[in-house]
Design an enzyme around this catalytic site. Structure first.
Site, PDB file in Angstrom:
ATOM      1  N   ASP A  67       5.093 -12.108  56.629  1.00  0.00           N
ATOM      2  CA  ASP A  67       4.418 -12.518  57.859  1.00  0.00           C
ATOM      3  C   ASP A  67       5.200 -13.692  58.425  1.00  0.00           C
ATOM      4  O   ASP A  67       5.631 -14.585  57.685  1.00  0.00           O
ATOM      5  CB  ASP A  67       2.955 -12.901  57.615  1.00  0.00           C
ATOM      6  CG  ASP A  67       2.178 -12.870  58.923  1.00  0.00           C
ATOM      7  OD1 ASP A  67       2.426 -11.969  59.755  1.00  0.00           O
ATOM      8  OD2 ASP A  67       1.333 -13.755  59.149  1.00  0.00           O
ATOM      9  N   TYR A 145      10.429 -13.401  69.924  1.00  0.00           N
ATOM     10  CA  TYR A 145      10.610 -14.676  70.629  1.00  0.00           C
ATOM     11  C   TYR A 145      12.065 -15.152  70.661  1.00  0.00           C
ATOM     12  O   TYR A 145      12.342 -16.255  71.137  1.00  0.00           O
ATOM     13  CB  TYR A 145       9.728 -15.753  69.968  1.00  0.00           C
ATOM     14  CG  TYR A 145       8.246 -15.490  70.105  1.00  0.00           C
ATOM     15  CD1 TYR A 145       7.500 -16.053  71.146  1.00  0.00           C
ATOM     16  CD2 TYR A 145       7.576 -14.658  69.209  1.00  0.00           C
ATOM     17  CE1 TYR A 145       6.144 -15.803  71.282  1.00  0.00           C
ATOM     18  CE2 TYR A 145       6.218 -14.394  69.329  1.00  0.00           C
ATOM     19  CZ  TYR A 145       5.515 -14.963  70.363  1.00  0.00           C
ATOM     20  OH  TYR A 145       4.169 -14.707  70.515  1.00  0.00           O
ATOM     21  N   ASP A 146      12.981 -14.360  70.146  1.00  0.00           N
ATOM     22  CA  ASP A 146      14.383 -14.794  70.053  1.00  0.00           C
ATOM     23  C   ASP A 146      14.981 -15.316  71.369  1.00  0.00           C
ATOM     24  O   ASP A 146      15.725 -16.302  71.344  1.00  0.00           O
ATOM     25  CB  ASP A 146      15.259 -13.652  69.503  1.00  0.00           C
ATOM     26  CG  ASP A 146      15.096 -13.493  67.993  1.00  0.00           C
ATOM     27  OD1 ASP A 146      14.535 -14.391  67.360  1.00  0.00           O
ATOM     28  OD2 ASP A 146      15.543 -12.457  67.455  1.00  0.00           O
ATOM     29  N   ARG A 172      13.911 -16.631  58.437  1.00  0.00           N
ATOM     30  CA  ARG A 172      13.987 -15.429  57.583  1.00  0.00           C
ATOM     31  C   ARG A 172      15.214 -15.491  56.674  1.00  0.00           C
ATOM     32  O   ARG A 172      15.135 -15.103  55.507  1.00  0.00           O
ATOM     33  CB  ARG A 172      14.014 -14.166  58.469  1.00  0.00           C
ATOM     34  CG  ARG A 172      14.003 -12.864  57.695  1.00  0.00           C
ATOM     35  CD  ARG A 172      13.639 -11.683  58.574  1.00  0.00           C
ATOM     36  NE  ARG A 172      12.326 -11.878  59.175  1.00  0.00           N
ATOM     37  CZ  ARG A 172      12.139 -12.217  60.448  1.00  0.00           C
ATOM     38  NH1 ARG A 172      13.152 -12.360  61.277  1.00  0.00           N
ATOM     39  NH2 ARG A 172      10.919 -12.425  60.916  1.00  0.00           N
TER      40      ARG A 172
END
Ligand code: ITT
Length: 191
Positions: A67, A145-146, A172
């Site tokens: 998540d 959202y990159d 990540r």
């Protein structure tokens, strides 16, 4: 090459995990089984609930799930655990509109991976990436959202980076690094 099953519906995540683990001899395989994302305060709780759900459905091998979310300081941490819902409702432009009159544009991306066997408690691996929200979208790579997030240490958005560069900065990339060290100690990898 060892196979690690990643329970997710998000191909972008799979791509990033694959890129990170390929040189390490681990093959990521996506399983889009789906699990309820409960309404709660922390990413860990969402991931833990997901693990329990998948285990209850029955699975015959170890797996990972994640998540993630973006916590924007000028919005008191919003959208945080609601990042997926917000992305699919008001979208990036909605977030930019909410921030239009805010000077504080710092934010943090968080990622929580859970590794679990068919039974038993999961192990968690957390990664964070500090940065700031732009006033407009830039770049076309990545996902979510990159296009509006610039990590500290760069002057480009995640969406202006290729996968391996994003992994060097990202939440990540960091959580996957910890997961890799765990798997290494566990002798998950064949020599
Ligand atoms: P899962 O099936 O793995 O849950 P998801 O896309 O629903 O896939 P999350 O709930 O973890 O993933 O993500 C919450 C939101 O945050 C979602 O809208 C993502 O697009 C976004 N997000 C997560 N990681 C991101 C990243 O690295 N870059 C940009 N947006 C990200």
């Amino acid at each position: 090459m060892n196979t690690l099953y990643f329970i997710t519906g998000n191909k972008g995540k799979v791509h990033e995990a694959t890129e990170k683990f390929r040189p390490l001899g681990i093959n990521i395989r996506q399983k889009n089984l789906g699990y309820p994302e409960i309404q709660t305060d922390t990413l860990e709780d969402v991931a833990a609930y997901g693990v329990t759900h998948i285990q209850k459905q029955g699975i015959d091998h170890g797996f990972i799930l994640e998540d993630a979310g973006i916590f924007i300081d000028g919005l008191q941490g919003f959208p945080g655990v609601y990042s997926s819902y917000v992305y699919h409702t008001i979208g990036l432009q909605g977030i930019l509109d909410l921030l239009a009159n805010t000077l504080k544009c710092t934010a943090v991306f968080r990622s929580v991976f859970a590794y679990a066997e068919p039974k038993g408690d999961p192990h968690f691996f957390i990664g964070e990436c500090l940065g700031k929200i732009l006033k407009e979208e830039k770049g076309s790579q990545g996902f979510g959202y990159d296009p509006i997030f610039i990590p500290d240490g760069s002057d480009r958005t995640f969406a202006q980076m290729d996968t391996s560069e994003k992994n060097q900065f990202s939440h990540r990339g960091k959580s996957l690094e910890k997961l890799y060290n765990f798997l290494n100690e566990k002798k998950f990898m064949k020599n």
